[in-house]
Design a protein around this motif. Sequence first.
Motif, PDB file in Angstrom:
ATOM      1  N   GLY A  92       0.845  -1.200   0.000  1.00 56.84           N
ATOM      2  CA  GLY A  92       0.000   0.000   0.000  1.00 56.84           C
ATOM      3  C   GLY A  92       0.871   1.238   0.000  1.00 56.84           C
ATOM      4  O   GLY A  92       1.906   1.261   0.676  1.00 56.84           O
ATOM      5  N   ARG A  93       0.470   2.247  -0.770  1.00 56.86           N
ATOM      6  CA  ARG A  93       1.281   3.469  -0.877  1.00 56.86           C
ATOM      7  C   ARG A  93       0.419   4.720  -0.735  1.00 56.86           C
ATOM      8  O   ARG A  93       0.667   5.739  -1.394  1.00 56.86           O
ATOM      9  N   VAL A  95      -3.843  -2.414   2.416  1.00 57.24           N
ATOM     10  CA  VAL A  95      -4.347  -2.585   1.058  1.00 57.24           C
ATOM     11  C   VAL A  95      -5.831  -2.208   0.949  1.00 57.24           C
ATOM     12  O   VAL A  95      -6.279  -1.665  -0.049  1.00 57.24           O
ATOM     13  N   LYS A 110      -8.207  -4.640   1.284  1.00 57.36           N
ATOM     14  CA  LYS A 110      -8.883  -5.793   0.664  1.00 57.36           C
ATOM     15  C   LYS A 110      -8.931  -6.927   1.684  1.00 57.36           C
ATOM     16  O   LYS A 110      -7.872  -7.350   2.185  1.00 57.36           O
ATOM     17  N   PHE A 170      -6.437 -10.310   2.118  1.00 58.00           N
ATOM     18  CA  PHE A 170      -5.607 -10.258   0.904  1.00 58.00           C
ATOM     19  C   PHE A 170      -4.279 -11.011   1.092  1.00 58.00           C
ATOM     20  O   PHE A 170      -3.798 -11.695   0.202  1.00 58.00           O
ATOM     21  N   VAL A 183      -3.096  -3.397   8.914  1.00 59.71           N
ATOM     22  CA  VAL A 183      -3.718  -2.073   9.045  1.00 59.71           C
ATOM     23  C   VAL A 183      -5.163  -2.089   8.526  1.00 59.71           C
ATOM     24  O   VAL A 183      -5.976  -1.257   8.904  1.00 59.71           O
ATOM     25  N   MET A 234      -9.032  -2.410   7.492  1.00 57.34           N
ATOM     26  CA  MET A 234     -10.335  -2.416   8.191  1.00 57.34           C
ATOM     27  C   MET A 234     -11.353  -2.724   7.113  1.00 57.34           C
ATOM     28  O   MET A 234     -11.825  -1.822   6.424  1.00 57.34           O
ATOM     29  N   ASP A 280      -6.699  -6.995   6.348  1.00 58.82           N
ATOM     30  CA  ASP A 280      -6.147  -7.321   5.030  1.00 58.82           C
ATOM     31  C   ASP A 280      -5.425  -8.662   5.056  1.00 58.82           C
ATOM     32  O   ASP A 280      -4.954  -9.138   4.024  1.00 58.82           O
TER      33      ASP A 280
HETATM   34  P1  NAP Z   1      -6.055   3.244  -0.095  1.00 59.22           P
HETATM   35  O1  NAP Z   1      -5.837   4.709  -0.162  1.00 59.22           O
HETATM   36  O2  NAP Z   1      -7.186   2.637  -0.842  1.00 59.22           O
HETATM   37  O3  NAP Z   1      -4.697   2.528  -0.579  1.00 59.22           O
HETATM   38  C1  NAP Z   1      -4.643   1.160  -0.809  1.00 59.22           C
HETATM   39  C2  NAP Z   1      -3.277   0.801  -1.367  1.00 59.22           C
HETATM   40  O4  NAP Z   1      -3.272  -0.600  -1.627  1.00 59.22           O
HETATM   41  C3  NAP Z   1      -2.939   1.524  -2.671  1.00 59.22           C
HETATM   42  O5  NAP Z   1      -1.629   2.004  -2.628  1.00 59.22           O
HETATM   43  C4  NAP Z   1      -3.093   0.432  -3.721  1.00 59.22           C
HETATM   44  O6  NAP Z   1      -2.175   0.523  -4.803  1.00 59.22           O
HETATM   45  C5  NAP Z   1      -2.764  -0.816  -2.923  1.00 59.22           C
HETATM   46  N1  NAP Z   1      -3.384  -1.963  -3.538  1.00 59.22           N
HETATM   47  C6  NAP Z   1      -4.673  -2.117  -3.921  1.00 59.22           C
HETATM   48  N2  NAP Z   1      -4.855  -3.313  -4.500  1.00 59.22           N
HETATM   49  C7  NAP Z   1      -3.657  -3.936  -4.494  1.00 59.22           C
HETATM   50  C8  NAP Z   1      -3.194  -5.186  -4.968  1.00 59.22           C
HETATM   51  N3  NAP Z   1      -4.010  -6.041  -5.577  1.00 59.22           N
HETATM   52  N4  NAP Z   1      -1.894  -5.491  -4.792  1.00 59.22           N
HETATM   53  C9  NAP Z   1      -1.052  -4.632  -4.191  1.00 59.22           C
HETATM   54  N5  NAP Z   1      -1.433  -3.425  -3.718  1.00 59.22           N
HETATM   55  C10 NAP Z   1      -2.723  -3.080  -3.883  1.00 59.22           C
HETATM   56  O7  NAP Z   1      -6.215   2.732   1.387  1.00 59.22           O
HETATM   57  P2  NAP Z   1      -5.620   3.325   2.777  1.00 59.22           P
HETATM   58  O8  NAP Z   1      -6.340   4.574   3.116  1.00 59.22           O
HETATM   59  O9  NAP Z   1      -4.135   3.294   2.754  1.00 59.22           O
HETATM   60  O10 NAP Z   1      -6.143   2.189   3.770  1.00 59.22           O
HETATM   61  C11 NAP Z   1      -5.740   0.845   3.646  1.00 59.22           C
HETATM   62  C12 NAP Z   1      -6.535  -0.010   4.622  1.00 59.22           C
HETATM   63  O11 NAP Z   1      -6.228   0.409   5.944  1.00 59.22           O
HETATM   64  C13 NAP Z   1      -8.062   0.126   4.498  1.00 59.22           C
HETATM   65  O12 NAP Z   1      -8.650  -1.111   4.814  1.00 59.22           O
HETATM   66  C14 NAP Z   1      -8.414   1.156   5.549  1.00 59.22           C
HETATM   67  O13 NAP Z   1      -9.748   1.021   6.019  1.00 59.22           O
HETATM   68  C15 NAP Z   1      -7.418   0.792   6.623  1.00 59.22           C
HETATM   69  N6  NAP Z   1      -7.074   1.870   7.564  1.00 59.22           N
HETATM   70  C16 NAP Z   1      -7.082   1.537   8.876  1.00 59.22           C
HETATM   71  C17 NAP Z   1      -6.702   2.475   9.808  1.00 59.22           C
HETATM   72  C18 NAP Z   1      -6.684   2.091  11.257  1.00 59.22           C
HETATM   73  O14 NAP Z   1      -6.653   2.958  12.097  1.00 59.22           O
HETATM   74  N7  NAP Z   1      -6.673   0.790  11.554  1.00 59.22           N
HETATM   75  C19 NAP Z   1      -6.324   3.766   9.405  1.00 59.22           C
HETATM   76  C20 NAP Z   1      -6.318   4.072   8.045  1.00 59.22           C
HETATM   77  C21 NAP Z   1      -6.677   3.100   7.121  1.00 59.22           C
HETATM   78  P3  NAP Z   1      -2.224   1.743  -5.877  1.00 59.22           P
HETATM   79  O15 NAP Z   1      -1.619   2.920  -5.182  1.00 59.22           O
HETATM   80  O16 NAP Z   1      -1.392   1.243  -6.996  1.00 59.22           O
HETATM   81  O17 NAP Z   1      -3.663   1.943  -6.222  1.00 59.22           O
END
Ligand code: NAP
Length: 216
Positions: A97-98, A141, A143, A146, A161, A163, A174
């Motif tokens: 994730g980025r 991610v 997902k 995943f 991380v 949710m 994930d």
């Molecule tokens: P996001 O902005 O959607 O970013 C997801 C990242 O995953 C993107 O960089 C994407 O790549 C990558 N990705 C998607 N599909 C992929 C695949 N098949 N293979 C490899 N990489 C893939 O999400 P986020 O805001 O970072 O959040 C990620 C997760 O953490 C979510 O479930 C969110 O609910 C959770 N979260 C939890 C907390 C907490 O406090 N626990 C806080 C924040 C977020 P690309 O850049 O190439 O699209």
Amino acid sequence: MPKETTQEELLELVETLNHKKDINGILVQLPLPEHLDDKAVIEAISPLKDVDAFHAVNVGKIMLGEYDFLPCTPSGVMEMLHAYNIPVSGKNCVVIGRSNIVGKPMAMLLLHENGTVTICHSRTQNLAEISSSADILVAAVGKPKFVTADMVKDGAVVIDVGMDRDENGKLCGDVDFENVKEKCSYITPVPGGVGPMTISTLMKNTLKAAKIQNNL
Ligand code: NAP
């Protein structure tokens, strides 16, 4: 505020809060309704009250390693690693994730502690091969389940991380927790892992902001 709030009204509120002495921290709960420009709103927050550390000034400071605030989720992850005496220095760290709020700052914090960091994303080739090399694997991610057991090295530290909701609508991460837990040395549960750490870091940042603003 109601969802019909205009950009102007929102910016006006941020400006008012920026100047209120009894408000020490401001965070914008994202995502905003589509007609609002979240970047402009975040940039309107005083960097001294930006407890999410999303303002460009704070992002830049993190890059330089000279920060006041760290973004809550990655900072909470680092706190967990410290609490369990898990060394980062010299370890292979893979972040899947980025995003600006999790993946990128997470990678930066691991780098600051001398991890050898690889960032994976949706265009990464051979993801399982790369994740299997991780001593510390962070999944951000978005997902459900995943990361499967075949993507994880024996004895790795796995930080989830995510949710997400599984096929039954149940909250999950994930990482395929049930299968991966047999393989790794540490794993964070969802819920009850990274989430509460995020909230506690937000409180910590707010206290720090209050101290900075009051020259304490
Ligand atoms: P996001 O902005 O959607 O970013 C997801 C990242 O995953 C993107 O960089 C994407 O790549 C990558 N990705 C998607 N599909 C992929 C695949 N098949 N293979 C490899 N990489 C893939 O999400 P986020 O805001 O970072 O959040 C990620 C997760 O953490 C979510 O479930 C969110 O609910 C959770 N979260 C939890 C907390 C907490 O406090 N626990 C806080 C924040 C977020 P690309 O850049 O190439 O699209």
